[in-house]
Design an enzyme around this catalytic site. Structure first.
Site, PDB file in Angstrom:
ATOM      1  N   ASP A  41       7.469  -4.808  14.228  1.00  0.00           N
ATOM      2  CA  ASP A  41       7.392  -5.479  12.935  1.00  0.00           C
ATOM      3  C   ASP A  41       8.406  -4.828  12.012  1.00  0.00           C
ATOM      4  O   ASP A  41       8.647  -3.626  12.072  1.00  0.00           O
ATOM      5  CB  ASP A  41       5.982  -5.419  12.361  1.00  0.00           C
ATOM      6  N   ASP A 130      -1.190  -9.276   6.254  1.00  0.00           N
ATOM      7  CA  ASP A 130      -1.309  -7.822   6.326  1.00  0.00           C
ATOM      8  C   ASP A 130      -2.256  -7.389   5.210  1.00  0.00           C
ATOM      9  O   ASP A 130      -1.891  -7.410   4.032  1.00  0.00           O
ATOM     10  CB  ASP A 130       0.082  -7.209   6.161  1.00  0.00           C
ATOM     11  N   GLU A 132      -4.762  -4.292   4.071  1.00  0.00           N
ATOM     12  CA  GLU A 132      -5.062  -2.888   4.347  1.00  0.00           C
ATOM     13  C   GLU A 132      -5.232  -2.132   3.036  1.00  0.00           C
ATOM     14  O   GLU A 132      -5.239  -2.731   1.958  1.00  0.00           O
ATOM     15  CB  GLU A 132      -3.945  -2.284   5.180  1.00  0.00           C
TER      16      GLU A 132
END
Length: 245
Positions: A41, A130, A132
């Site tokens: 990534d 994403d 987090e």
């Protein structure tokens, strides 16, 4: 996958890198160590990527950061996303979520409008969220567990409505447990598990299988950042890209 290179005050000009249903394309138990196709990534801090070198190193797929929140677009996105495609990699686009800034639908639309679409061309992964620990402040972005779950449903459902695919979700078990109460309601999305260790370990409650695993934040795969694996075969990776579990 997230790597903080600036404080939030500077994030509009030089933000971040990637920090997550369908289930995995294999029947392996979640705790088994994936041995499938290698991936990476990338985000703005990788700059212009030498995709020929990436392919020659054995990488088969990539996720490329497209956006963050509703305020940032990766200035290297075109080179990274199109470059991966041009050498034959399967690639997808992702956003780094900032749930305290705007709604899930708003950030989902921003992603889809800025490179995070999907087509069944055999080269495009569904867009990825994403989600987090907040690098700018409170771990859960100041949201309660119920508010975070609602935000996530808003994002996931909007991506599905816009693209016909549920987004991949990149996350860590510890964050998911703390910030969603280990919610079990997102199994329509594939899991991209972040755990820098020798095995995936315990999965968040929404998933019995992991589809992608980020096992290290550095290693031999160029350009030297996050090291990832798909949990299955090359045929399984292609099937997932084309919308088949």
């Amino acid at each position: 996958m997230f790597k903080l290179s600036r404080f939030r005050a500077l994030s509009l000009i030089a933000p971040l890198a990637l920090s997550v249903g369908l289930v995995a394309a294999t029947s392996l138990p979640a705790q088994a160590v994936p041995t499938g196709p290698a991936g990476i990534d990338v985000a703005s801090h990788q700059g212009n990527v030498n995709w020929t070198a990436v392919k020659n190193a054995g990488v088969k797929w990539a996720y490329v950061k497209a956006t963050e929140g509703n305020y940032y677009k990766n200035p290297y996105f075109a080179q990274q996303y199109n470059g991966a495609y041009n050498v034959g990699l399967i690639r997808g686009a992702y956003t780094f979520a900032t749930p305290n800034d705007s709604s899930g639908a708003n950030q989902a639309n921003y992603l889809v409008d800025n490179g995070g679409g999907w087509s069944s061309d055999g080269k495009t992964l569904p867009p990825m969220l994403d989600i987090e620990a907040n690098p700018y402040g409170a771990t859960c972005y100041g949201l309660s567990q119920a508010q975070m779950v609602s935000w996530l449903h808003d994002f996931v459902n909007t991506v599905h409505a816009r693209t016909g695919r549920y987004p991949t979700i990149y996350t860590a078990t510890s964050w998911w447990t703390q910030c969603t109460g280990n919610n079990a309601g997102f199994g329509n999305s594939a899991l991209f598990l972040a755990r820098w260790a020798s095995s995936p370990g315990t999965l968040p409650a929404s998933w019995d299988y992991l589809t992608f695993w980020q096992y290290a934040d550095s290693g031999p795969l160029p350009p030297g950042g996050d090291q990832d694996l798909f949990n299955g075969s090359s045929a399984g990776l292609l099937a997932y890209a084309n919308g088949h579990p």
